[in-house]
Design a protein around this motif. Structure first.
Motif, mmCIF file in Angstrom:
data_model
loop_
_atom_site.group_PDB
_atom_site.id
_atom_site.type_symbol
_atom_site.label_atom_id
_atom_site.label_comp_id
_atom_site.label_asym_id
_atom_site.label_seq_id
_atom_site.Cartn_x
_atom_site.Cartn_y
_atom_site.Cartn_z
ATOM 1 N N ASP A 7 14.329 37.697 8.529
ATOM 2 C CA ASP A 7 13.194 38.030 7.583
ATOM 3 C C ASP A 7 13.616 37.220 6.254
ATOM 4 O O ASP A 7 14.740 37.645 5.527
ATOM 5 N N LEU A 8 12.601 36.555 5.611
ATOM 6 C CA LEU A 8 13.010 36.045 4.369
ATOM 7 C C LEU A 8 12.528 37.099 3.068
ATOM 8 O O LEU A 8 12.829 36.428 2.004
ATOM 9 N N THR A 9 12.101 37.942 3.456
ATOM 10 C CA THR A 9 11.613 38.922 2.138
ATOM 11 C C THR A 9 12.668 39.055 1.317
ATOM 12 O O THR A 9 13.876 39.677 1.674
ATOM 13 N N GLY A 10 12.628 38.870 0.197
ATOM 14 C CA GLY A 10 13.585 38.875 -1.031
ATOM 15 C C GLY A 10 14.683 38.102 -0.996
ATOM 16 O O GLY A 10 15.329 38.042 -2.010
ATOM 17 N N THR A 11 14.709 36.983 -0.136
ATOM 18 C CA THR A 11 15.787 35.996 -0.318
ATOM 19 C C THR A 11 15.193 34.994 -1.405
ATOM 20 O O THR A 11 14.336 34.960 -1.934
ATOM 21 N N VAL A 12 16.298 34.301 -1.940
ATOM 22 C CA VAL A 12 16.260 33.341 -3.246
ATOM 23 C C VAL A 12 16.494 32.104 -2.703
ATOM 24 O O VAL A 12 17.542 31.713 -2.283
ATOM 25 N N VAL A 13 15.329 31.421 -2.965
ATOM 26 C CA VAL A 13 15.341 29.815 -2.543
ATOM 27 C C VAL A 13 15.460 28.905 -3.562
ATOM 28 O O VAL A 13 14.110 28.795 -4.542
ATOM 29 N N ALA A 14 16.208 28.101 -3.879
ATOM 30 C CA ALA A 14 16.043 27.204 -4.890
ATOM 31 C C ALA A 14 15.736 25.801 -4.050
ATOM 32 O O ALA A 14 16.262 25.247 -3.029
ATOM 33 N N ILE A 15 14.603 24.959 -4.772
ATOM 34 C CA ILE A 15 13.859 23.904 -4.073
ATOM 35 C C ILE A 15 14.185 22.785 -5.068
ATOM 36 O O ILE A 15 13.308 22.870 -6.151
ATOM 37 N N THR A 16 14.667 21.664 -4.861
ATOM 38 C CA THR A 16 14.618 20.370 -5.680
ATOM 39 C C THR A 16 13.393 19.574 -5.294
ATOM 40 O O THR A 16 12.979 19.752 -4.201
ATOM 41 N N GLY A 17 12.802 18.841 -6.226
ATOM 42 C CA GLY A 17 11.451 18.032 -6.037
ATOM 43 C C GLY A 17 10.259 18.829 -5.620
ATOM 44 O O GLY A 17 9.737 18.655 -4.728
ATOM 45 N N ALA A 18 10.476 20.022 -6.533
ATOM 46 C CA ALA A 18 9.238 21.132 -6.066
ATOM 47 C C ALA A 18 8.012 20.688 -6.749
ATOM 48 O O ALA A 18 6.950 21.593 -6.401
ATOM 49 N N SER A 19 7.727 19.875 -7.613
ATOM 50 C CA SER A 19 6.535 19.493 -8.193
ATOM 51 C C SER A 19 5.584 19.097 -7.427
ATOM 52 O O SER A 19 4.469 18.885 -7.752
ATOM 53 N N ALA A 20 5.695 18.630 -6.377
ATOM 54 C CA ALA A 20 4.748 17.734 -5.463
ATOM 55 C C ALA A 20 5.314 17.792 -3.833
ATOM 56 O O ALA A 20 6.264 17.932 -3.536
#
Length: 245
Positions: A7-20
């Motif tokens: 379950d991904l609820t509440g997990t914290v995910v950093a995403i690079t290149g997130a603008s497109a």
């Protein structure tokens, strides 16, 4: 009995290149699955718009140049300060470029080498200490099938993607016993801004046969929803319209 997924609820995910492209669609899909997303890119206006779309209670924009090690550490610190932890890094920032070995300028090739390979190293290096402290996490590196077999018109790009695949494999061997899963996703061509302007043009019929950014976002989500006892180390992703080489 249904198969138990993570379950991904509440997990914290950093995403690079997130603008497109892939990064933006990954942020949208993971937020839909309940994750809190930390959005990293250089285009601040686009990040701000994506935060407003997802909701400022669930999304945080952190202007980041992945070529800068300190900027990557600041990204991780911002995630922890806002949401208390960092469960996932999606190392997605990248530059695409078609052409022979002599076709691009020195500056353009240097920028691609720095963003695609060094930028991935710096973002992973920043995230690992926090994941170790928490006792586990996920690192997903968005590489390319070019990292397994480069075509004749993308040698330097292929070199950066070979580097990402090698990095992911070695990291998996280093980190898995500490509960950190490392996955390399290797998609074939994806119809995004990444392709247009770097050898493709708007309306190019070849783009119709490319994967969509949502396809790669779906695979990221699939990787993260696997139960913790399971890990995928290397996936290649192809559209149905293309024969395998």
């Amino acid at each position: 009995m249904p198969y138990p997924t993570n379950d991904l609820t509440g997990t914290v995910v950093a995403i690079t290149g997130a603008s497109a492209g892939i990064g933006r669609e990954t942020a949208r899909l993971l937020a839909e699955a309940g994750a809190n997303v930390v959005l990293a890119a250089r285009r601040t206006e686009r990040l701000t718009a994506l935060v407003e779309e997802i909701g400022p209670d669930r999304a945080l924009a952190v202007p980041t140049d992945v070529r800068d090690p300190e900027a990557n550490r600041a990204l991780v610190a911002a995630a922890v300060e806002r949401f208390g932890r960092l469960d996932v890094l999606v190392a997605n920032a990248g530059i695409g470029m078609y052409g022979g070995i002599e076709d691009a300028s020195d500056d353009d090739l240097e920028r691609m080498l720095d963003v695609n390979l060094a930028g991935t190293v710096w973002s992973v290096r920043a995230a690992v200490p926090q994941m170790r402290k928490q006792g586990g996490g996920d690192i997903v590196i968005v590489a390319s099938v070019a990292g397994l077999r480069g075509d004749g018109n993308e040698a330097v790009y292929a070199a950066t993607k070979h580097g990402q695949v090698g990095l992911a494999g070695a990291l998996d061997r280093e980190l898995r016993r500490e509960g950190i899963r490392v996955t390399a996703l290797c998609p074939a061509g994806v119809s995004t801004e990444f392709a247009i302007g770097a050898g493709r043009t708007e309306g190019d019929p070849a783009l119709e046969e490319f994967l969509k950014p949502q396809d790669i976002a779906f695979q990221v989500r699939t990787v993260l929803e696997q139960p913790r006892r399971l890990r995928s180390t290397l996936w290649t992703l192809w559209p149905m319209s293309v024969d395998l080489p």
